[in-house]
Design a protein around this motif. Structure first.
Motif: not given
Length: 499
Positions: A316-325, A352-356, A358-363
């Motif tokens: 199991v691999i854990v990453q904290v913080g992932w939704n920003r480029e 951590g926080p995920g993606l928007p 609504l996909p329409a709000e994605d960068t």
């Protein structure tokens, strides 16, 4: 104003800006600015930000020629906002990181930049400081109690554990100064700071110090400014300074223009959270080398708890913080896909926080992440959201992963190590020319690419190897981030800076 009305107003402003951006004069300049911010925020890689920067700098220089100083400062600030837009510096390539001199050249070479960024602080303009303060008692160990004034604006996240620990020593009496507690007319903002810099270098005039801050300066032995951004610029341009001034840099501030605007002659001691941050700040603002510096860590926000003896799942691999480029979770998804092909037991947990919603709000970047997640087998990646039990998650996992393009220290890696969870740290590309991740972590934990990361994780599946690495991880965390070690580092830095 409702959200819908606000959004409609923004859309109308943007539509108008697109229509007028090629019009000569100030109207076209404003159109250029608003369109640039919109397209940069949307992650449009084709946007020509250098063109827009030049247009805005030209507006600033023309205003300066006409002695319209307020207008010149405003246009130059808009040029800075475009050049330092976060989306230009959070991806695989940051023009600031790759070549600070080339990045800053158009700003520094402009007429306005020559005044604001290149003009030396005139002699004889140093702020007044309080006279020596007589001692008022000693701590239990006989050392003089230091009156420590701590100045910040809103973001006290990293300070709270540190201030609590300093108080517990009995060697510090601490006064917290929240800048937003000042009347609005006394608070610093970007435009006021740029104008203050202009007034200082051209007219030898400093900002009047708010009365509440004057009283705090009279009380304090040392003032500690958290974050090396606009608050520090403002503090160094006031007409009064504390007896001694210490400031701390994290990573964020290096990606703002404010290191260029500080009056470094007022600062007595600079603290950096890591060698790469010190290296980058030095490259951006060489005058900062005139100030003594130290590298200091943060106290772990969740502390150094006892190591759990519960069984771990080493796959199991854990990453904290992932939704920003800047976190580059695409690196992590490539890694887990490679490992999962070899053994379906491998899993990646994202905290951590995920993606928007609504996909329409994605960068564009978030859209790529969403597509990659959808293409992976079900269950191989778990999105855990924001969690309060991060130490427990690490204690049951096999590896803490840092995949970022750039970090100051990446505190979640420290948290993982504290639980005995071995680390796999990408050699952050933004930090490579300034010391790299191995200037913070053990070299054997740092990997250059996905394949090397996969190989390190494979090697950790050997029980004997894993046991050794788990012990080493915990020992390293205790050595570098035990409360006693961190507090002693700050005690020394602050006390050494005392009159």
């Amino acid at each position: 104003m409702s959200a819908d009305v606000g959004r409609l107003t923004q859309d109308l402003i943007l539509a108008g800006s697109r229509a007028v951006r090629h019009v000569p004069g100030a109207v076209g300049g404003l159109g250029t600015y608003f369109v640039a911010l919109d397209e940069l925020a949307a992650g449009q890689e084709s946007h020509d930000w250098r063109r827009d920067e030049k247009i805005l700098i030209t507006r600033a220089d023309r205003a300066l020629e006409r002695r319209r100083i307020t207008s010149a400062v405003r246009w130059f600030d808009k040029a800075l906002r475009v050049a330092y837009h976060p989306t230009l510096h959070m991806g695989a390539e940051s023009p600031l990181v790759e070549d600070p001199e080339a990045f800053l050249r158009p700003l520094r070479a402009s007429r306005t930049g020559q005044v604001l960024l290149e003009s030396p602080i005139p002699e004889g303009t140093a702020p007044r400081r309080p006279g020596p303060r007589s001692g008022e008692g000693a701590s239990g160990d006989g050392e003089q109690v230091v009156h420590l004034l701590v100045i910040a604006q809103q973001n006290w996240t990293f300070l709270r554990p540190l201030l609590d620990a300093l108080r517990e020593t009995g060697r510090f009496e601490i006064l917290e100064f929240e800048v937003d507690g000042l009347p609005e007319t006394d608070r610093p903002d970007r435009e006021r700071i740029l104008r203050a810099r202009y007034d200082l270098v051209t007219e030898c005039r400093r900002i009047p110090t708010p009365e509440r801050l004057v009283e705090a300066y009279e009380w304090a032995d040392v003032a500690f400014v958290e974050w090396g951004h606009h608050i520090l610029s403002w503090i160094t341009m006031l007409d009064m300074a504390p007896r001694r001034l210490v400031a701390r840099y994290h990573r964020f501030e290096a990606f703002t223009p404010f290191p260029l605007l500080h009056d470094h002659s007022v600062i007595d001691h600079l603290l950096h959270v890591s060698p790469p941050i010190r290296g980058l700040v030095t490259a951006i603002a060489p005058e900062s080398t005139s100030v003594p510096t130290d590298i200091v860590g943060n106290l772990l926000s969740r502390g150094l708890g006892a190591v759990s003896d519960a069984p771990r799942d080493t796959r199991v691999i854990v990453q904290v913080g992932w939704n920003r480029e800047i976190k580059d979770v695409l690196f992590s998804l490539d890694l887990i896909e490679r490992l999962h092909r070899e053994d379906p037991a491998y899993r990646l947990k994202l905290v951590g926080p995920g993606l928007p919603d609504l996909p329409a709000e994605d960068t564009p970047y978030q859209s790529r992440v969403r597509q990659r997640l959808a293409a992976l087998p079900s269950g191989v990646v778990e999105q855990l959201g924001v969690r309060r039990d991060v130490p427990e998650i690490f204690a049951a996992a096999g590896v803490v992963l840092s995949s970022s393009f750039g970090e100051g220290t990446h505190e979640s890696v420290m948290e993982g190590l504290a639980t005995g969870c071995p680390a796999v740290v990408r050699d952050w590309p933004h930090a490579r020319d300034y010391g790299g991740a191995s200037s913070i972590y053990r070299e054997q934990w740092v990997v250059p690419d996905v394949e090397t990361a996969a190989q390190r994780i494979r090697e950790l599946q050997d029980p004997g190897r894993y046991a050794e690495e788990s012990v080493a991880a915990r020992e390293w965390a205790v050595l570098h981030r035990s409360p006693e070690r961190v507090v002693d580092d700050y005690d020394h830095a602050l006390r050494a800076s005392r009159c």
